[in-house]
Design an enzyme around this catalytic site. Sequence first.
Site, PDB file in Angstrom:
ATOM      1  N   LYS A   1       0.858  -1.205   0.000  1.00  0.00           N
ATOM      2  CA  LYS A   1       0.000   0.000   0.000  1.00  0.00           C
ATOM      3  C   LYS A   1       0.888   1.247   0.000  1.00  0.00           C
ATOM      4  O   LYS A   1       1.923   1.282   0.670  1.00  0.00           O
ATOM      5  CB  LYS A   1      -0.913  -0.024   1.231  1.00  0.00           C
ATOM      6  CG  LYS A   1      -1.980   1.073   1.211  1.00  0.00           C
ATOM      7  CD  LYS A   1      -2.964   0.915   2.365  1.00  0.00           C
ATOM      8  CE  LYS A   1      -4.040   1.985   2.338  1.00  0.00           C
ATOM      9  NZ  LYS A   1      -5.007   1.851   3.435  1.00  0.00           N
TER      10      LYS A   1
ATOM     11  N   SER B   1      -9.818   1.454   2.140  1.00  0.00           N
ATOM     12  CA  SER B   1      -8.990   2.272   1.294  1.00  0.00           C
ATOM     13  C   SER B   1      -7.843   1.509   0.617  1.00  0.00           C
ATOM     14  O   SER B   1      -7.253   2.016  -0.323  1.00  0.00           O
ATOM     15  CB  SER B   1      -8.417   3.432   2.104  1.00  0.00           C
ATOM     16  OG  SER B   1      -7.537   2.959   3.106  1.00  0.00           O
TER      17      SER B   1
ATOM     18  N   SER C   1     -10.163  -0.723   6.284  1.00  0.00           N
ATOM     19  CA  SER C   1      -9.527  -0.605   4.972  1.00  0.00           C
ATOM     20  C   SER C   1      -8.823  -1.860   4.475  1.00  0.00           C
ATOM     21  O   SER C   1      -8.239  -1.863   3.388  1.00  0.00           O
ATOM     22  CB  SER C   1      -8.525   0.547   4.972  1.00  0.00           C
ATOM     23  OG  SER C   1      -9.216   1.758   5.042  1.00  0.00           O
TER      24      SER C   1
END
Lengths: 445, 94
Positions: A58, A132, A157
Amino acid sequence: MDAKNILNEARSLNKRYNFFITINESFLEEPFLKKASGKNAKPSGKNYNEKVKLISVKDNICTKGLRTTAGSKILDNYVPVFDATVIEKIKGKYGVVGKTAMDEFGFGSFSTNCAFNVPKNPLDETRTCGGSSGGGAGYTYLSKYSDSSIGESTGGSISCPAAFCSVVGITPTYGLVSRYGLIDYANSLDKIGTFGKTVKDAVKLLNHIAGYDKKDSTSIKKTKEDYEKYLGKNSKLKIGIIKEFSNGEGISKEVEKEFWNGVKKLENEGMNYDEISFSLTDVFIPTYYIIAMSEASTNLAKYSGIRYGASDELKGTFNEYFSHVRSNNFGKEAKRRILLGTFMRMAGYRNAFYIKALKIRSLIINEYKKLLKNYDVFPKFSEIEKLSPVEAYMSDLLTVGPNLAGLPMISVPVKKDRPIGMHFIADHLQENKIIQIGDFYERIR
Amino acid sequence: MKIDKELIEKVSRVARLNLHEEEKEGFLKDFKDVLEAFAKIKDIDVSNVDLSVHPIKFENVLREDKPEKSLSEKDIFLNTKHKEKRFFKGPRIL
């Protein structure tokens, strides 16, 4: 295997699905590829060491020499000069293919609040990846070469995109994985975790990144545990199903049906469940968002256009310059959260919002702890649609509770290739239980 | 509690964000909606409840006061345009 294929696959998937903000174009120069013999041998794709696995990371996790933006324009040109602890821990075992798409600083539940391209769902390109950590979940589902990914969750997320993209997502107990080198959203909620094509893939990666780190003052000191040993177990766990969620409003009939099918399968295998009540579910969302926004507003105060990140010509006073750079480079949702968070910490409002939310968090943690004395795991389902800020925040109802309490959780697709997740939650540091049941469910679903 | 344009302007000054008129209107509406939705917490009785700053209790952790290797000067300045000699250069204070 030729490592060039890995890069080519990442590029071609990215062209179609926008999974990455940055592809590691220096991938073929990575030290683990230097298997060629001879004094002047250069690393070559053909010399790929197959023992080294490939992962995506990420984009809010710092990677030395590799652009890291946290999905924000304000960090568009930021190239970290150090590796996050999780990146140091995987060195030599995993290679990083690229940095995955995400909502700006993690401010979103659908990976649609992106300063860069919005990632598309691998099962249906017209839909979102969830957020996310959307890019990492989508890439893990489609890639032929990479079976796991490092994600991060503040309020859901990891579980949310895992469900949307039909992969496994593990959010560990708060403090189990070092946050050093993570670009903070909300310090008391952020947790680095993993995605996998299977439970085993996600667990293997967790094994490498978990553990105490003196560089993180909220890192838990505990003996290193081998999480793989919990795979393949058939021990019966006691399941509690929170009524307020399983019969909740706003959940699609199809999702509800799949959830109960999953529960029935577990029941047929001898796992009993009780439906139980959780008294504080009504205040999960406000409690979570007040704490998350308050912390985010202080964390984002460091972006001032001087030491790193977006900058401009030095004009005006300190305050004028900071305000100018920040206003030009933060997205709308980031501004909204900074404003609300600042307000909720201001003299006159602090006790009614921030302090009160921290006290309600104590009540929520206590209620979870009390219920988890009688049950091993709580299953829930993870699921979406253009929403107002309030509606968007409300969509996090199913994931923010355990995130507030820092509990470990796993999301496993209800069936292979279905974008609905079966979500199991256990008490602090009981990763063994979520892994056992997640793996068991994956085998019988 | 009065939620009006003056409040949004005050908060944005504290948060070091310049807002144009349209943004002020938009955020004013958001403030009203969000704070109304969050008002539910008023009903929860938290008398005699401690705060949970973290989900897990941590002792204050301090490292030994020993010098350790830190970033090189080159690395420290790698991401800035605003450097003069061995210093970051900032805007004027007043």
